[in-house]
Design an enzyme around this catalytic site. Structure first.
Site, PDB file in Angstrom:
ATOM      1  N   HIS A  44       0.804  -1.224   0.000  1.00 37.81           N
ATOM      2  CA  HIS A  44       0.000   0.000   0.000  1.00 37.81           C
ATOM      3  C   HIS A  44       0.841   1.280   0.000  1.00 37.81           C
ATOM      4  CE1 HIS A  44      -2.393  -3.354   0.962  1.00 37.81           C
ATOM      5  NE2 HIS A  44      -2.548  -3.180   2.252  1.00 37.81           N
ATOM      6  N   ASP A  98      -6.850  -6.007  -2.230  1.00 36.91           N
ATOM      7  CA  ASP A  98      -6.917  -6.078  -0.763  1.00 36.91           C
ATOM      8  C   ASP A  98      -8.233  -6.700  -0.269  1.00 36.91           C
ATOM      9  OD1 ASP A  98      -5.737  -5.869   1.769  1.00 36.91           O
ATOM     10  OD2 ASP A  98      -6.816  -4.022   2.205  1.00 36.91           O
TER      11      ASP A  98
HETATM   12  C1  0GY Z   1      -4.230  -5.205   4.504  1.00 37.01           C
HETATM   13  C2  0GY Z   1      -4.335  -4.220   5.545  1.00 37.01           C
HETATM   14  C3  0GY Z   1      -4.684  -4.424   6.822  1.00 37.01           C
HETATM   15  C4  0GY Z   1      -4.689  -5.682   7.493  1.00 37.01           C
HETATM   16  C5  0GY Z   1      -3.853  -6.701   7.279  1.00 37.01           C
HETATM   17  O1  0GY Z   1      -3.001  -8.788   7.708  1.00 37.01           O
HETATM   18  C6  0GY Z   1      -3.798  -7.926   8.073  1.00 37.01           C
HETATM   19  O2  0GY Z   1      -4.509  -8.042   9.065  1.00 37.01           O
HETATM   20  O3  0GY Z   1      -2.986  -6.641   6.307  1.00 37.01           O
HETATM   21  C7  0GY Z   1      -5.027  -3.248   7.598  1.00 37.01           C
HETATM   22  O4  0GY Z   1      -5.826  -3.384   8.557  1.00 37.01           O
HETATM   23  O5  0GY Z   1      -4.524  -2.141   7.291  1.00 37.01           O
HETATM   24  O6  0GY Z   1      -3.225  -5.278   3.792  1.00 37.01           O
HETATM   25  O7  0GY Z   1      -5.148  -5.987   4.336  1.00 37.01           O
END
Ligand code: 0GY
Length: 306
Positions: free
Chosen positions: A183, A258
């Protein structure tokens, strides 16, 4: 069977009816950042997790893939599953070559376990530094893991907040593998895309073996999407940042949905709109071919590289 768990307060479920994108993704497009959650009754969430999601299993992911016109997925281990990679590995195996995985492993992972993950289709490990998601492991432990996976030809995926880059960039730059940043390093999009903070990120990318996911406009935006029936150019405040990265590093950018979009509290994106965001950040057919097809193939399916 009904689920035996309760999602976190305020949890937003993924959109079951995404629109059909107006933009036709090029043949062979890879969604290089998505997750599976459970199903929780089959693949329980980790005791140390910081959130409890809704179910978002492989069949639902593959249905979205087909709906959007995506060919392949890179399924990234989500923190709610900790270092128990079974749900992700099951999804990757079920995709019959059309998915790769990025795992989370602990320092005591054995060589046999790493080989098994590799054989299943895992091609990287994820190091997460976002404090609301994990208690970050010591960097010495992470460096040792990177040394172990480098001989497999894997890379390291890193997730961090923009404010933490100054502290982390030396560690990232010394890793013995390519580094893939989730991101865009989470820029603050209320600051200028040509300002000092994002310039520091761009210099970090330029000087190191770093790839960047131009993903998650829905997570980075402050202006949000248009109304559901409105025009399809959403998340316009994120465009200058993603556009800059694609223009400067066309051979080291990746794109992903995502899905199923963990921890969003303001709105749940329409995945069709996320596809329609792509031509605003990769403005030529050549840039889009690299972003969506050639680059992810080079990293995840190198035997099939064009
Ligand atoms: C994403 C972002 C998030 C969460 C995770 O592994 C995860 O829990 O990556 C977030 O909450 O920003 O990349 O999915």
């Amino acid at each position: 069977m009904s689920s035996t768990f309760t999602t976190s307060p305020g949890w937003l479920d993924w959109d079951p009816e995404p629109s059909v994108p107006a933009f036709a993704l090029p043949a062979g497009t890879v969604d290089a950042h998505c997750h599976v959650f459970g199903p929780g009754d089959a693949f329980p969430f980790a005791p140390e997790r910081k959130y409890t999601p809704c179910d978002a299993g492989k069949d639902q992911l593959f249905a979205l893939r087909d709906h959007l016109g995506v060919s392949r997925n890179v399924i990234v281990q989500a923190t709610c599953h900790g270092a128990d990679n079974r749900a992700m590995v099951d999804a990757v195996r079920s995709a019959a070559g059309r998915a790769r995985g990025v795992a989370t492993v602990r320092p005591d992972v054995t060589d046999a376990e790493l080989r098994e993950l590799d054989e299943a289709g895992v091609r990287g490990v994820r190091f997460n530094f976002v404090r609301r998601l994990v208690d970050a492991a010591p960097t010495a432990e992470l460096a040792a893991i990177a040394e172990r996976v480098a001989p497999l030809g894997w890379h390291v995926v890193v997730y961090f907040e923009a404010a933490d880059l100054p502290e982390l960039e030396g560690f990232f730059g010394a890793l013995p593998t390519p580094v893939v940043v989730d991101h865009m390093g989470r820029p603050d999009v209320t600051k200028p895309a040509d300002g000092a903070e994002f310039a520091r990120f761009l210099r970090f990318v330029e000087r190191n073996d770093v790839w960047v996911k131009v993903s998650c406009p829905e997570r980075l935006t402050v202006t949000g999407p248009p109304a559901r029936d409105g025009e399809r150019n959403a998340y316009t405040d994120v465009v200058p940042f993603a556009r800059t990265v694609v223009a400067e590093f066309p051979d080291r950018v990746l794109w992903g949905t995502d899905w199923p979009h963990p921890n969003l509290t303001d709105h749940m994106p329409d995945d069709g709109l996320l596809v329609d965001h792509v031509p605003h950040v990769a403005v030529t057919a050549d840039e889009r071919q690299k972003l969506l097809v050639d680059n992810p193939l080079r990293l995840y399916w190198p035997d099939e590289r064009p």
